[in-house]
Design a protein around this motif. Sequence first.
Motif, PDB file in Angstrom:
ATOM      1  N   LEU A   1      -5.411  16.734  -1.399  1.00 35.32           N
ATOM      2  CA  LEU A   1      -5.631  15.465  -2.077  1.00 35.32           C
ATOM      3  C   LEU A   1      -5.446  14.343  -1.069  1.00 35.32           C
ATOM      4  CD1 LEU A   1      -6.003  13.733  -4.635  1.00 35.32           C
ATOM      5  CD2 LEU A   1      -3.503  13.835  -4.918  1.00 35.32           C
ATOM      6  N   SER A   2      -6.494  13.589  -0.839  1.00 39.80           N
ATOM      7  CA  SER A   2      -6.407  12.458   0.077  1.00 39.80           C
ATOM      8  C   SER A   2      -6.017  11.206  -0.699  1.00 39.80           C
ATOM      9  CB  SER A   2      -7.750  12.226   0.772  1.00 39.80           C
ATOM     10  OG  SER A   2      -8.067  13.329   1.601  1.00 39.80           O
ATOM     11  N   ILE A   3      -5.034  10.486  -0.163  1.00 38.51           N
ATOM     12  CA  ILE A   3      -4.534   9.276  -0.808  1.00 38.51           C
ATOM     13  C   ILE A   3      -4.910   8.077   0.056  1.00 38.51           C
ATOM     14  CG2 ILE A   3      -2.481   8.065  -1.613  1.00 38.51           C
ATOM     15  CD1 ILE A   3      -1.117  10.823  -1.804  1.00 38.51           C
ATOM     16  N   PRO A   4      -5.657   7.104  -0.474  1.00 31.33           N
ATOM     17  CA  PRO A   4      -6.043   5.927   0.316  1.00 31.33           C
ATOM     18  C   PRO A   4      -4.817   5.192   0.843  1.00 31.33           C
ATOM     19  CG  PRO A   4      -7.274   6.015  -1.743  1.00 31.33           C
ATOM     20  CD  PRO A   4      -6.209   7.055  -1.840  1.00 31.33           C
ATOM     21  N   ARG A   5      -4.852   4.779   2.086  1.00 32.85           N
ATOM     22  CA  ARG A   5      -3.693   4.126   2.708  1.00 32.85           C
ATOM     23  C   ARG A   5      -3.380   2.775   2.081  1.00 32.85           C
ATOM     24  NH1 ARG A   5      -5.786   1.785   8.564  1.00 32.85           N
ATOM     25  NH2 ARG A   5      -7.358   0.373   7.738  1.00 32.85           N
ATOM     26  N   ASP A   6      -4.351   2.127   1.435  1.00 32.14           N
ATOM     27  CA  ASP A   6      -4.131   0.814   0.827  1.00 32.14           C
ATOM     28  C   ASP A   6      -3.752   0.903  -0.645  1.00 32.14           C
ATOM     29  OD1 ASP A   6      -4.649  -0.519   3.189  1.00 32.14           O
ATOM     30  OD2 ASP A   6      -6.778  -0.813   2.764  1.00 32.14           O
ATOM     31  N   LEU A   7      -3.420   2.115  -1.117  1.00 33.43           N
ATOM     32  CA  LEU A   7      -3.040   2.273  -2.513  1.00 33.43           C
ATOM     33  C   LEU A   7      -1.764   1.485  -2.804  1.00 33.43           C
ATOM     34  CD1 LEU A   7      -3.898   3.890  -5.083  1.00 33.43           C
ATOM     35  CD2 LEU A   7      -2.086   5.504  -4.471  1.00 33.43           C
ATOM     36  N   TRP A   8      -1.792   0.691  -3.872  1.00 33.25           N
ATOM     37  CA  TRP A   8      -0.650  -0.156  -4.237  1.00 33.25           C
ATOM     38  C   TRP A   8       0.314   0.654  -5.097  1.00 33.25           C
ATOM     39  CZ3 TRP A   8       0.690  -4.596  -2.147  1.00 33.25           C
ATOM     40  CH2 TRP A   8       1.619  -5.420  -2.782  1.00 33.25           C
TER      41      TRP A   8
END
Length: 202
Positions: A1-8
């Motif tokens: 599962l890739s998690i976007p680095r800009d996820l708040w």
Amino acid sequence: LSIPRDLWVSIPGHRENRINAAYALGGSRLMVETIKQNLGVEINHYVEIDFVGFQGLVDELGGIEMSFPHPARDSKSGLSVEAGTQTLNGKMALAYARSRGYQELRGGSWVSVEANDFGRTARQQEVIRAIMRKLKSPSSITEAGDVARTMSRHVTIDSRLAGASVASLAWDLRGILTGDIEGATLPATGRTINGASVLVIK
């Protein structure tokens, strides 16, 4: 599962911030806790690889094979490849995995294709699968030891993994090392919070 680095997200012990701030604030331990708290995902082990280690791993494997329907480039990451099946060395594999300005030469013109964080995520997953294919599933404990030694030279692992035999771990992970794994990207949408452009879970 890739998690976007800009996820708040809410970072334990800190205020809300982009998820990549968790690593800067508290290293791998806080990053793991942040993911578990916000996504409800159980994390049993932690493996980390930096840019130098990534390039070294790919080079030690003799490069990885990737297929390109058109010549491709990214002037910012340094990517430059011809069309067809190409063997990428560590430097070029990293340039492909890091690309957020991906372009293809189509009909004599350079066209941006998925030149964003989500496109980069898909490319990173392609590279991971290519590395897994190259590592191959060990058919003997001797081969498992070879696989483990190759990986251990380039990655940082948690204490529980470090306390086990890396050869036995590689043997136990034969199913993963076939490269037959599924990749997914956390669904997110853009939003502005406190003047910052971030992503929130859909």
